[in-house]
Design an enzyme around this catalytic site. Structure first.
Site, PDB file in Angstrom:
ATOM      1  N   LYS A   1       1.018  -1.240  -0.004  1.00  0.00           N
ATOM      2  CA  LYS A   1      -0.173  -0.141  -0.143  1.00  0.00           C
ATOM      3  C   LYS A   1       0.992   1.197   0.413  1.00  0.00           C
ATOM      4  O   LYS A   1       1.957   1.109   0.593  1.00  0.00           O
ATOM      5  CB  LYS A   1      -1.006  -0.042   1.485  1.00  0.00           C
ATOM      6  CG  LYS A   1      -2.090   1.013   1.121  1.00  0.00           C
ATOM      7  CD  LYS A   1      -2.655   1.079   2.368  1.00  0.00           C
ATOM      8  CE  LYS A   1      -3.626   1.867   2.195  1.00  0.00           C
ATOM      9  NZ  LYS A   1      -4.952   2.080   4.173  1.00  0.00           N
TER      10      LYS A   1
ATOM     11  N   SER B   1      -9.528   1.777   2.794  1.00  0.00           N
ATOM     12  CA  SER B   1      -9.239   2.393   2.431  1.00  0.00           C
ATOM     13  C   SER B   1      -7.396   1.829   0.988  1.00  0.00           C
ATOM     14  O   SER B   1      -7.127   2.157  -0.171  1.00  0.00           O
ATOM     15  CB  SER B   1      -7.870   3.628   2.874  1.00  0.00           C
ATOM     16  OG  SER B   1      -7.186   3.096   3.546  1.00  0.00           O
TER      17      SER B   1
ATOM     18  N   SER C   1      -9.595  -0.265   6.737  1.00  0.00           N
ATOM     19  CA  SER C   1      -9.163  -0.614   5.274  1.00  0.00           C
ATOM     20  C   SER C   1      -9.061  -1.514   5.085  1.00  0.00           C
ATOM     21  O   SER C   1      -8.230  -1.287   4.176  1.00  0.00           O
ATOM     22  CB  SER C   1      -8.064   0.791   5.378  1.00  0.00           C
ATOM     23  OG  SER C   1      -9.067   2.400   5.883  1.00  0.00           O
TER      24      SER C   1
END
Lengths: 492, 96
Positions: free
Chosen positions: A81, A156, A180
């Site tokens: 990420k 996210s 997330s």
């Protein structure tokens, strides 16, 4: 059509590498090919480091050829990420303010990963500064759900989940502040694990809400999640909030035995707003546990309905403070201004996206003189009560099972006009972050429209082992995690 | 309670953010709606409840005050938007 390597979980690929059935270069080329086949439609990656990936794969092949033992992730392609600092590789947080930021150091999780010589494919898309539940807040691109390209992948960590579901990474790291990791895992039909707060070092994770943030794995199955947690967990002197607790071998927990396991089912998680199909799938999964010998107990977590309000005061307050550092001085973008304050204001106004600015405003409002007690302090007290609910429940149960999200993945654009509606989607996930507890999401069914549904399993603090054991037992009983979305010429 | 223009402007100033005139109403509405939602917390009695800042028990963490390796100057300046002679360069802060 024969099974392609990108469809395999890391633990099988590791076995194939060790037995010399495949080469790491061959595996990496296959995943890169898959990335090429899917990336135009998924847009999961912000940066692809194909040359580095192939170089790392060749090095692993050489080690194997020399007869050396290789660690679990050696030669296995994964993605990170884009809020986790990678030395020498752009780390943008999907924000214009960090569009050109190249970290001069590695996050602790990267140092730990690199000891394993994995193949790093690149950096994955996300909501800007991890603020959002759909990855629509990325300032660079919208990531699409592999099961329905018109739907969001969740967020996210939407890039991480879409890449695993789409096959353009075998494993990924995400981060979870209010769901997330788990919610995108649920939306994309993969496994996502949020470890206990403090279990994994946050050093080098771009801070959103420091008392809630936690890094964890997004994987194809539960076994891979346990292996990756083994790699990244542990105390770190560089993170003063990291837990000084022993790290067990989490793969030792992967037994199919849940006889006598006490499962709590909190009524508050099955209320208004829960899609009937999601409820049916989750209740069917819980019934499976009963059949496997677990004891099911209805429980109550009475402060659940206040968790979102508390979370959306605490997280923005911490964010407003953390994001003060983006001032155009030492790193990140700068927009010139008449004087120092004007430069800072122009930089932040032009380079932060709408949701980030909204949360900074909420946070500073909640922290400002005259409102602090009514909002921020109140929220922190309610946080105590949310945590106590769990502490009490865990005196009589070993794990708690709930839906991960109240619905399956929604359509792109469906909730963007109403921020509050978007926040309410986090109802099942934020309470764990407030309480610091570990939780996993794993596939437990599909809607009539073919969209994945996730089961969330919550454990006691630092008891990821029991969470993984419960998840593994269920996974062995069904094949939801083996289904593949029909994109990029996937074999059905 | 509706968030006034003045309060919004004050918070934006604290946040070092400029809110354009045409965005003001939207921000006011969003913030007002949000605050109405979080009012639900007032249903919860918390007079005798201590606040939780961290979910796990935490104590001060100390270490020896030793000299340790750190980023060298060049690396630390690598991402600086503007630098000069080994320093970060900013607009003039002090008057002549």
């Amino acid at each position: 059509m024969s099974v392609r390597l990108y469809q395999e979980p890391a633990h099988r690929l590791h076995g194939m590498l060790v037995k010399k059935e495949i080469k790491a270069v061959e595996l990496t080329e296959d995943v890169l090919k898959r990335l090429e086949e899917t990336e135009d439609s998924l847009k999961a990656y912000l940066t692809v480091t194909a040359d580095n990936a192939l170089q790392a794969a060749r090095e692993t092949d050489e080690k194997i050829a020399r007869g050396e033992d290789i660690p679990f992730l050696a030669g296995i392609p994964g993605g990170i990420k884009d809020n986790i600092c990678t030395q020498g590789i752009k780390t943008t947080c999907a924000s214009q303010i960090l569009a050109n930021f190249v970290p001069p150091y590695d996050a602790t999780v990267m140092t730990k990963l690199k000891n394993q010589s994995p193949v790093l494919l690149g950096k994955l898309n996300m909501d800007e500064f991890a603020m959002g539940g759909s990855t629509e807040n990325s300032s660079f691109q919208i990531t699409h759900n592999p099961w329905d390209l018109d739907a969001v992948p969740g967020g996210s960590s939407g890039g991480s989940a879409a890449a695993i579901a789409g096959g353009s990474a075998v494993w990924a790291l995400g981060s979870d502040t209010g769901g997330s990791i788990r919610q995108p895992a649920s939306f994309c039909g993969v496994v996502g694990l949020k470890p206990t707060y403090g279990r994994v070092s946050r050093y080098g994770l771009v801070a959103y809400a420091s008392s809630l943030d936690q890094i964890g794995p997004v994987t194809r199955d539960v076994t891979d999640a346990a292996h990756i947690l083994n790699v990244i967990a542990g105390h770190d002197a560089m993170d003063s909030t990291s837990a000084a607790a022993d790290v067990p071998d989490f793969t030792a927990a992967l037994t199919e035995n849940v006889k006598g396991l006490k499962v709590g089912v909190p009524q508050e998680y099955f209320g208004e707003g829960l899609a009937p199909e999601v409820e049916a799938a989750v209740r069917a999964a819980i019934e499976t546990y009963r059949q496997m010998g677990a004891t099911i107990k209805e429980i109550s977590l009475p402060h659940t309905k206040y968790a979102i309000a508390a979370y959306y005061l605490i997280a923005p307050a911490e964010a407003a403070t953390n994001l003060q550092r983006y001032d155009g001085v030492s790193y990140g973008a700068r927009v010139d201004g008449a004087d120092l304050v004007d430069m800072m204001t122009k930089t932040r106004t032009e380079k932060f996206g709408a949701e980030v600015k909204r949360r900074i405003i909420i946070g500073n409002y909640a922290l400002s003189a005259g409102y602090y007690d009514a909002y921020y302090l109140k929220a922190m007290k309610v946080r105590t009560l949310v945590q106590r609910d769990y502490t009490e429940a865990f005196q009589t149960v070993d794990v708690i099972m709930t839906p991960t999200a109240p619905t399956t993945a929604f359509k792109i654009g469906a909730l963007t006009s109403d921020p509050l509606q978007m926040y309410l989607q986090d109802v099942c996930t934020v309470p764990l972050n407030l309480a610091g507890l570990p939780g996993i999401s794993l596939p437990c069914g599909f809607s009539k429209e073919g969209m994945p549904i996730g089961l969330q399993i919550i454990g006691r603090a630092l008891d990821e082992a029991t969470v993984l054991r419960a998840a593994y037992a269920y996974e062995q009983s069904q094949d939801f995690h083996n289904r593949l979305p029909e994109i990029g010429g996937n074999a059905k | 309670m509706k968030v006034s223009k003045e309060i919004l402007a004050n918070v934006a100033g604290l946040s070092r953010l400029a809110i354009a005139e045409e965005e003001t109403t939207r921000y006011q509405e969003d913030l007002t709606k949000f605050l109405a939602y979080v009012e639900t917390l007032n249903e919860v009695a918390t007079e005798n409840t201590p606040p939780t800042t961290y979910a796990l028990p935490m104590e001060n963490v100390f270490r020896e005050d030793d000299v340790r390796p750190s980023l060298d100057r060049e690396a630390a300046l690598l991402n600086a938007p503007l630098k000069e002679d080994g320093y970060f360069k900013v607009p003039k802060v002090l008057e002549d």
